[in-house]
Design a protein around this motif. Structure first.
Motif, short mmCIF file in Angstrom:
data_model
loop_
_atom_site.label_atom_id
_atom_site.label_comp_id
_atom_site.label_asym_id
_atom_site.label_seq_id
_atom_site.Cartn_x
_atom_site.Cartn_y
_atom_site.Cartn_z
N GLU A 44 128.38 -30.76 -35.59
CA GLU A 44 126.94 -30.94 -35.74
C GLU A 44 126.26 -29.61 -35.50
O GLU A 44 126.58 -28.89 -34.56
CB GLU A 44 126.43 -31.99 -34.76
N LEU A 45 125.32 -29.26 -36.37
CA LEU A 45 124.57 -28.02 -36.24
C LEU A 45 123.16 -28.36 -35.76
O LEU A 45 122.39 -29.00 -36.49
CB LEU A 45 124.53 -27.28 -37.57
N PRO A 46 122.80 -27.96 -34.55
CA PRO A 46 121.50 -28.33 -33.99
C PRO A 46 120.35 -27.54 -34.61
O PRO A 46 120.54 -26.47 -35.18
CB PRO A 46 121.66 -27.99 -32.50
N LYS A 47 119.14 -28.09 -34.47
CA LYS A 47 117.93 -27.39 -34.89
C LYS A 47 117.67 -26.23 -33.94
O LYS A 47 117.96 -26.31 -32.75
CB LYS A 47 116.71 -28.31 -34.83
N VAL A 48 117.10 -25.15 -34.47
CA VAL A 48 116.70 -24.01 -33.66
C VAL A 48 115.27 -23.67 -34.05
O VAL A 48 115.00 -23.35 -35.21
CB VAL A 48 117.61 -22.78 -33.92
N ASN A 49 114.36 -23.77 -33.11
CA ASN A 49 112.94 -23.50 -33.39
C ASN A 49 112.45 -24.25 -34.63
O ASN A 49 111.72 -23.71 -35.46
CB ASN A 49 112.70 -22.01 -33.55
N GLN A 61 116.72 -25.93 -39.48
CA GLN A 61 118.05 -26.52 -39.56
C GLN A 61 118.60 -26.25 -40.95
O GLN A 61 117.85 -25.94 -41.88
CB GLN A 61 118.01 -28.01 -39.28
N PRO A 62 119.92 -26.35 -41.11
CA PRO A 62 120.50 -26.14 -42.44
C PRO A 62 119.99 -27.20 -43.42
O PRO A 62 119.70 -28.32 -43.02
CB PRO A 62 122.00 -26.31 -42.22
N PRO A 63 119.88 -26.86 -44.70
CA PRO A 63 119.42 -27.84 -45.68
C PRO A 63 120.43 -28.98 -45.85
O PRO A 63 121.63 -28.78 -45.70
CB PRO A 63 119.29 -27.03 -46.98
N VAL A 64 119.92 -30.15 -46.16
CA VAL A 64 120.77 -31.32 -46.38
C VAL A 64 121.42 -31.19 -47.76
O VAL A 64 120.82 -30.69 -48.71
CB VAL A 64 119.91 -32.60 -46.31
N ASP A 65 122.66 -31.61 -47.87
CA ASP A 65 123.45 -31.60 -49.12
C ASP A 65 123.75 -30.19 -49.64
O ASP A 65 124.05 -30.02 -50.82
CB ASP A 65 122.77 -32.42 -50.22
N GLN A 66 123.64 -29.17 -48.82
CA GLN A 66 124.00 -27.80 -49.21
C GLN A 66 125.52 -27.68 -49.23
O GLN A 66 126.18 -28.17 -48.33
CB GLN A 66 123.42 -26.79 -48.21
N GLU A 67 126.07 -27.07 -50.28
CA GLU A 67 127.51 -26.82 -50.32
C GLU A 67 127.79 -25.46 -49.71
O GLU A 67 127.01 -24.52 -49.88
CB GLU A 67 128.01 -26.85 -51.77
N TYR A 68 128.93 -25.36 -49.01
CA TYR A 68 129.30 -24.12 -48.34
C TYR A 68 130.74 -23.75 -48.67
O TYR A 68 131.59 -24.62 -48.86
CB TYR A 68 129.21 -24.27 -46.81
#
Length: 76
Positions: free
Chosen positions: A16-21, A24-31
């Protein structure tokens, strides 16, 4: 420093990648996932194909060598 922990979900390891300020990472982004020998993991966003929606000839470049005559044995 932000911390998170991985966990098993079926056959996948989830992180899980938490929010910072508020970010947050975009939803459904491919990496692209890159693993390093020291245990580091880099997630690189997959770029959109810049040539996907092009029309034929859109990036055509004029032939700069068209009017040059060879002086010796060079091939043009």
């Amino acid at each position: 420093m932000l911390k998170t922990k991985s966990y098993l979900d079926g056959n996948s390891v989830m992180v899980e990648l938490p929010k910072v300020n508020g970010q947050q990472p975009p939803v459904d982004q491919e990496y692209k996932v890159i693993y390093f020998e020291d245990g580091s993991i880099v997630l690189q966003p997959k770029l959109k194909d810049p040539f996907k929606d092009l029309h034929d000839g859109e990036y055509y470049e004029a032939d700069e060598w068209e009017e040059i005559n060879p002086l010796g044995n060079e091939l043009l």
